[in-house]
Design an enzyme around this catalytic site. Structure first.
Site, PDB file in Angstrom:
ATOM      1  N   GLU A  79      14.380 -15.564   1.387  1.00  0.00           N
ATOM      2  CA  GLU A  79      15.041 -16.398   2.404  1.00  0.00           C
ATOM      3  C   GLU A  79      14.579 -17.848   2.410  1.00  0.00           C
ATOM      4  O   GLU A  79      15.276 -18.731   2.885  1.00  0.00           O
ATOM      5  CB  GLU A  79      14.687 -15.848   3.811  1.00  0.00           C
ATOM      6  N   ASP A 121       0.834  -1.193   0.000  1.00  0.00           N
ATOM      7  CA  ASP A 121       0.000   0.000   0.000  1.00  0.00           C
ATOM      8  C   ASP A 121       0.878   1.256   0.000  1.00  0.00           C
ATOM      9  O   ASP A 121       1.904   1.302   0.695  1.00  0.00           O
ATOM     10  CB  ASP A 121      -0.861  -0.027   1.280  1.00  0.00           C
TER      11      ASP A 121
HETATM   12  C1  BGC Z   1      -5.435   2.191  -0.577  1.00  0.00           C
HETATM   13  C2  BGC Z   1      -6.651   2.898  -0.105  1.00  0.00           C
HETATM   14  C3  BGC Z   1      -6.367   3.391   1.298  1.00  0.00           C
HETATM   15  C4  BGC Z   1      -5.079   4.218   1.370  1.00  0.00           C
HETATM   16  C5  BGC Z   1      -4.593   4.403   2.761  1.00  0.00           C
HETATM   17  C6  BGC Z   1      -4.486   3.363  -0.652  1.00  0.00           C
HETATM   18  O1  BGC Z   1      -3.600   3.416  -1.534  1.00  0.00           O
HETATM   19  O2  BGC Z   1      -5.591   1.526  -1.794  1.00  0.00           O
HETATM   20  O3  BGC Z   1      -7.799   2.125  -0.150  1.00  0.00           O
HETATM   21  O4  BGC Z   1      -7.406   4.202   1.717  1.00  0.00           O
HETATM   22  O5  BGC Z   1      -4.057   3.600   0.652  1.00  0.00           O
HETATM   23  O6  BGC Z   1      -4.093   3.211   3.270  1.00  0.00           O
END
Ligand code: BGC
Length: 583
Positions: A254, A207
């Site tokens: 690993e 993310d």
């Molecule tokens: C995710 C979102 C999220 C945000 C914060 C983004 O890139 O795909 O759904 O709200 O990151 O974590």
């Protein structure tokens, strides 16, 4: 380069909360996904990516993690998780999780401890706490804005009840950013990754992978308050972030077992910056959002493909194509909206992929199916978002009081946010909540619109010409037609609205126009698969308006793979669409 399973995988994104509810609480769960693995096998996908299912107060539906080592009770138990992984593997489906390491939840034990500790204490050092500005510290430490709207800082109340320091959150106040310059943080995430790998997880979607580090001094960014300052280079994409991925890449190799896969969600303003994340010792892939942000236009799409492939060549990686995810409006709606080409070079993906307004859904689904066939014919992996294979639309008219996205809440309703692409899946037309939950269950966490009835899985399953059948056939046969190693060569069909290329002995053609277009007879093309009804017979094969076809061709004059020019397309920056970050 050795071939890896992810090079040409089809990965199905499961928004767990909305996929299938086995226990009847109106919220999708791990057992529900496990029940529906046969559906995913029949679709032919190679892997699933689960949106975050860790313990979370669900302020941002799991992107606010309170405990990285457990699953949220609303999704099930750790035993459910183990059983899911075992069954998925048994079905030949790999399991990717979502690693949210830029921030956690304000209910994470570390943050709770930090709040209870004094300014300057080691517990606060794991986050970005600063004194405020102004005589009484009443102003935020800098002018940075959060992605979800409003200041990126919130003020805390100290243990003695006084107004205290501020902490930084790139997103919601419920999502405090970690201080990745503190070694505790990197050590902690090593543990987290090892833990899930030990349970059989095959890799992670990362993310906001360009986040994690902020410029050390946290100076004001000119114009940040009203967004007039453009991309805030100090808030994202700092050089130290690459250290994380070198560390995680090594950790994933690993063993025991095969190397673990890392794909990043990265929004940076140039291909060069993106390429840095794809160094041989960093991420295996990064999503290619270029197609997703394009309007329905042959030249724009062709250019997006070309730029993405150039980039893949330079980095020696494969593209991870995608047209949809849980953050953008669904393709069936986007492509059914009036195409505003003059608006097609937005400064961020929100403008491109979260437009509201009337949509012709028949047209939208037709185009979305064609676009899916386009991406499935390209070299690389493809990420599908649940419901895309049913042609589900964006639900733009959810009642205000049903909406839950922090974007909606923080903008006081000025922006709809992302709930409309997260509405629970319809499985059975005539069942309660369209079969998402068992009979007698609680109402689904977001209401489903009536149109979901005709789009339900049981209405499309085994029905020739349904969107589901077309997706299944394309997914299941793509490797038969397009050798994963075959390079792409552009074809000149003589029509500006017909995008066409070969990969090996097969070709993909997409008619972006509103009239049928005949292929040159010299192509000796034989139809393999089409996204819409197509009549075959006679000497001339015509591709219907707004549709795609896969062809087998014997003889073809491959055109140059030179740059695709399009009026109005910025030629100066290779990534004009990625001017700013977006969730
Ligand atoms: C995710 C979102 C999220 C945000 C914060 C983004 O890139 O795909 O759904 O709200 O990151 O974590």
């Amino acid at each position: 380069m050795d071939a890896s399973w992810w090079d040409d995988a089809v990965v199905y994104q499961v928004y767990l909360r909305s996929f299938f509810d086995a226990n009847g609480d109106g919220i999708g769960d791990l057992a529900g996904l496990r029940n529906q693995l046969p559906y995913l096998s029949a679709l032919g996908v190679d892997a699933v990516w689960l949106n975050p299912c860790y313990t979370s107060p669900q302020r941002d539906h799991g992107y606010d993690i309170a405990d990285y080592l457990t699953v949220d009770p609303s999704y099930g138990t750790m035993d459910d998780f183990r059983a899911l992984v075992a069954d998925a593997h048994e079905s030949g489906i790999r399991v990717l999780m979502d690693m949210v390491a830029n921030h956690c939840s304000d209910q994470h034990a570390w943050f709770v401890e930090a709040l209870a500790s004094a300014p300057g204490s080691p517990s606060r050092e794991r986050f970005l706490f600063r004194d405020g500005r102004g005589a009484g510290g009443e102003l935020p430490p800098n002018n940075w804005q959060s992605v979800f709207g409003g200041p990126a800082w919130s003020r805390v109340t100290e243990a003695d009840g006084s107004a205290g320091q501020w902490y930084f959150h790139a997103f919601d106040p419920g999502q405090p950013d970690f201080n990745w310059r503190n070694p505790d943080v990197a050590d902690y995430f090593d543990e987290v990754l090892r833990f899930w790998y030990s349970l059989g997880v095959d890799g992670f979607r990362i993310d906001v992978a360009h986040g994690h580090f902020k410029q050390v001094e946290l100076n004001d960014w000119p114009g940040a308050e009203d967004d007039s300052g453009g991309h805030n280079y100090d808030m994202w994409d700092q050089p130290e972030v690459h250290e994380i991925y070198r560390r995680w890449r090594a950790l994933g190799a690993e063993g025991p077992g095969e190397e673990k896969y890392l794909v990043g969600e990265i929004w940076v303003p140039s291909l060069e910056r993106l390429a840095a994340y794809l160094a041989p010792d960093e991420l295996h892939a990064a999503f290619s959002f270029e197609l997703l942000v394009q309007p329905w236009d042959a030249a724009r799409m062709a250019r997006a493909v070309r730029l993405s492939l150039d980039q893949a060549k330079r980095t020696g990686t494969r593209q991870a194509w995608t047209l949809a995810n849980h953050d953008v409006h669904r393709p069936a709606t986007r492509y059914g909206q009036q195409q505003l080409l003059e608006d097609a070079l937005p400064t961020d993906m929100i403008a491109a992929a979260r437009r509201t307004g009337e949509a012709d859904l028949d047209l939208g689904v037709r185009r979305a199916t064609a676009a899916a066939m386009l991406q499935l014919a390209l070299p690389g992996s493809v990420y599908l978002y649940q419901g895309e294979e049913l042609g589900l639309p964006e639900v733009l008219d959810l009642p205000d009081d049903a909406r839950q996205d922090p974007i909606w809440l923080r903008s006081a309703g000025a922006e709809l946010g992302r709930d409309g692409c997260r509405v629970p899946m319809p499985w059975e037309a005539d069942a309660q909540s369209f079969g998402f939950s068992p009979a007698g269950a609680a109402a689904p966490w977001l209401p489903q619109p009536p149109v979901f009835s005709e789009l339900a899985v049981d209405q499309q399953d085994g029905v020739a010409g349904s969107t589901l059948s077309r997706f299944r056939e394309a997914i299941r046969t793509r490797r038969d037609h397009f050798d994963p190693d075959a390079e792409l060569a552009w074809l000149d069909s003589g029509h500006a609205e017909l995008l066409a290329f070969t990969r090996g002995a097969s070709a993909c053609v997409v008619n972006f126009g509103d009239t049928d277009l005949a292929l040159p007879t010299s192509w000796s093309a034989e139809l393999v698969l089409a996204s819409a009804p197509i009549s075959v017979g006679g000497d001339v094969l015509a591709i219907p308006a707004n549709s795609a076809a896969w062809l087998r061709i014997d003889r073809v004059a491959a055109a140059s793979a030179g740059p695709v020019q399009a009026d109005g397309v910025h030629q100066d920056s290779p990534f004009p669409l990625l001017e700013s970050t977006a969730p």
